[in-house]
Motif scaffolding. Sequence first.
Motif, PDB file in Angstrom:
ATOM      1  N   ARG A  67      46.557  21.378  57.902  1.00  0.00           N
ATOM      2  CA  ARG A  67      45.415  22.249  57.586  1.00  0.00           C
ATOM      3  C   ARG A  67      45.896  23.529  56.889  1.00  0.00           C
ATOM      4  N   ASP A  68      46.935  24.145  57.445  1.00  0.00           N
ATOM      5  CA  ASP A  68      47.459  25.394  56.875  1.00  0.00           C
ATOM      6  C   ASP A  68      47.961  25.186  55.451  1.00  0.00           C
ATOM      7  N   GLN A  69      48.644  24.070  55.220  1.00  0.00           N
ATOM      8  CA  GLN A  69      49.158  23.785  53.873  1.00  0.00           C
ATOM      9  C   GLN A  69      48.016  23.554  52.893  1.00  0.00           C
ATOM     10  N   ALA A  70      46.980  22.855  53.307  1.00  0.00           N
ATOM     11  CA  ALA A  70      45.835  22.598  52.428  1.00  0.00           C
ATOM     12  C   ALA A  70      45.135  23.910  52.069  1.00  0.00           C
ATOM     13  N   VAL A  71      44.937  24.783  53.055  1.00  0.00           N
ATOM     14  CA  VAL A  71      44.306  26.084  52.796  1.00  0.00           C
ATOM     15  C   VAL A  71      45.152  26.888  51.819  1.00  0.00           C
ATOM     16  N   ASP A  72      46.460  26.897  52.013  1.00  0.00           N
ATOM     17  CA  ASP A  72      47.372  27.654  51.161  1.00  0.00           C
ATOM     18  C   ASP A  72      47.301  27.164  49.712  1.00  0.00           C
ATOM     19  N   VAL A  73      47.345  25.857  49.525  1.00  0.00           N
ATOM     20  CA  VAL A  73      47.283  25.291  48.171  1.00  0.00           C
ATOM     21  C   VAL A  73      45.927  25.580  47.531  1.00  0.00           C
ATOM     22  N   ALA A  74      44.842  25.430  48.283  1.00  0.00           N
ATOM     23  CA  ALA A  74      43.507  25.700  47.741  1.00  0.00           C
ATOM     24  C   ALA A  74      43.404  27.152  47.271  1.00  0.00           C
ATOM     25  N   GLN A  75      43.877  28.079  48.065  1.00  0.00           N
ATOM     26  CA  GLN A  75      43.795  29.498  47.697  1.00  0.00           C
ATOM     27  C   GLN A  75      44.661  29.804  46.489  1.00  0.00           C
ATOM     28  N   LYS A  76      45.882  29.283  46.470  1.00  0.00           N
ATOM     29  CA  LYS A  76      46.781  29.550  45.340  1.00  0.00           C
ATOM     30  C   LYS A  76      46.267  28.905  44.054  1.00  0.00           C
ATOM     31  N   ALA A  77      45.748  27.694  44.154  1.00  0.00           N
ATOM     32  CA  ALA A  77      45.213  27.020  42.972  1.00  0.00           C
ATOM     33  C   ALA A  77      44.006  27.785  42.423  1.00  0.00           C
ATOM     34  N   MET A  78      43.118  28.201  43.308  1.00  0.00           N
ATOM     35  CA  MET A  78      41.932  28.923  42.850  1.00  0.00           C
ATOM     36  C   MET A  78      42.321  30.273  42.265  1.00  0.00           C
ATOM     37  N   THR A  79      43.331  30.925  42.832  1.00  0.00           N
ATOM     38  CA  THR A  79      43.807  32.199  42.297  1.00  0.00           C
ATOM     39  C   THR A  79      44.325  32.009  40.870  1.00  0.00           C
ATOM     40  N   PHE A  81      43.455  29.544  38.869  1.00  0.00           N
ATOM     41  CA  PHE A  81      42.331  29.065  38.057  1.00  0.00           C
ATOM     42  C   PHE A  81      41.453  30.239  37.594  1.00  0.00           C
ATOM     43  N   ALA A  82      41.192  31.178  38.484  1.00  0.00           N
ATOM     44  CA  ALA A  82      40.240  32.265  38.224  1.00  0.00           C
ATOM     45  C   ALA A  82      40.901  33.414  37.449  1.00  0.00           C
ATOM     46  N   ARG A  83      41.432  33.101  36.272  1.00  0.00           N
ATOM     47  CA  ARG A  83      42.044  34.125  35.417  1.00  0.00           C
ATOM     48  C   ARG A  83      41.598  33.886  33.968  1.00  0.00           C
ATOM     49  N   PRO A  84      40.325  34.162  33.679  1.00  0.00           N
ATOM     50  CA  PRO A  84      39.779  33.835  32.361  1.00  0.00           C
ATOM     51  C   PRO A  84      40.382  34.636  31.201  1.00  0.00           C
ATOM     52  N   LYS A  85      41.067  35.713  31.473  1.00  0.00           N
ATOM     53  CA  LYS A  85      41.629  36.529  30.394  1.00  0.00           C
ATOM     54  C   LYS A  85      43.057  36.123  30.029  1.00  0.00           C
ATOM     55  N   GLN A  89      47.747  28.583  27.187  1.00  0.00           N
ATOM     56  CA  GLN A  89      48.943  27.817  27.552  1.00  0.00           C
ATOM     57  C   GLN A  89      49.530  28.297  28.876  1.00  0.00           C
ATOM     58  N   GLN A  90      49.589  29.592  29.064  1.00  0.00           N
ATOM     59  CA  GLN A  90      50.113  30.147  30.323  1.00  0.00           C
ATOM     60  C   GLN A  90      49.207  29.763  31.488  1.00  0.00           C
ATOM     61  N   TRP A  91      47.892  29.844  31.274  1.00  0.00           N
ATOM     62  CA  TRP A  91      46.924  29.475  32.304  1.00  0.00           C
ATOM     63  C   TRP A  91      47.118  28.014  32.716  1.00  0.00           C
ATOM     64  N   ALA A  92      47.203  27.126  31.726  1.00  0.00           N
ATOM     65  CA  ALA A  92      47.363  25.689  32.010  1.00  0.00           C
ATOM     66  C   ALA A  92      48.682  25.409  32.722  1.00  0.00           C
ATOM     67  N   ASN A  93      49.752  26.054  32.296  1.00  0.00           N
ATOM     68  CA  ASN A  93      51.058  25.841  32.932  1.00  0.00           C
ATOM     69  C   ASN A  93      51.070  26.333  34.377  1.00  0.00           C
ATOM     70  N   ASP A  94      50.494  27.499  34.623  1.00  0.00           N
ATOM     71  CA  ASP A  94      50.455  28.035  35.989  1.00  0.00           C
ATOM     72  C   ASP A  94      49.605  27.158  36.905  1.00  0.00           C
ATOM     73  N   PRO A 116      33.874  31.490  34.838  1.00  0.00           N
ATOM     74  CA  PRO A 116      33.156  32.697  35.254  1.00  0.00           C
ATOM     75  C   PRO A 116      33.856  33.489  36.360  1.00  0.00           C
ATOM     76  N   ALA A 117      34.729  32.867  37.110  1.00  0.00           N
ATOM     77  CA  ALA A 117      35.385  33.544  38.232  1.00  0.00           C
ATOM     78  C   ALA A 117      36.600  34.341  37.738  1.00  0.00           C
ATOM     79  N   ASN A 118      36.754  35.553  38.295  1.00  0.00           N
ATOM     80  CA  ASN A 118      37.887  36.413  37.968  1.00  0.00           C
ATOM     81  C   ASN A 118      38.855  36.592  39.122  1.00  0.00           C
ATOM     82  N   ARG A 119      38.374  36.287  40.330  1.00  0.00           N
ATOM     83  CA  ARG A 119      39.251  36.483  41.491  1.00  0.00           C
ATOM     84  C   ARG A 119      38.687  35.767  42.721  1.00  0.00           C
TER      85      ARG A 119
END
Length: 170
Positions: A67-79, A81-85, A89-94, A116-119
């Motif tokens: 559970r802890d690992q899934a939460v960690d990955v979800a938060q890091k992935a969304m963080t 993902f939510a960088r529209p600026k 290429q950097q966005w896709a690689n990260d 639409p998400a920034n954070r």
Amino acid sequence: MKKPLALIAATALLCAGCAPASNTTSAPTEASPTPSAPVSLSVDSGPQAPGGTVPATIGISWDQASRDQAVDVAQKAMTDFARPKLEEQQWANDLARWLTPQATADYSAVDPANIPANRVTGPAKLTVDEANGYGVTAAVPTDAGIYTLQLLRTGKDAPWKVNRLTPPAS
């Protein structure tokens, strides 16, 4: 949008068809009788349990570390993902480090400027199906609403990978 639910169901079925059975038997020899129940084939023509059923928990039970690992990955992935600026290429690689191979291909053509998400604004919350240790859904709050992430893994000790990021309903 009703497609994400259908996509999640289809992916879960696909993953269930590829998951190892909790009990295995040796292949029948020439002297062995043929099985009495028909054996269905998975997508890659590998045998499944008779009738295409999969045992409960599919060989992986949930624990707090999972559970802890899934939460960690979800938060890091969304963080990531939510960088529209960020430059595309950097966005896709990260983002790719958190994604399944299919999701990497799917999201490689996304223009982050359209996100639409920034954070991330709060902790991820899991919806766990105790009978499926290979997949989980996480709700991650952002400044644009709650995104739903589908995470998959190939085994108990395998890393969680994001297969789909679904934006909030309008």
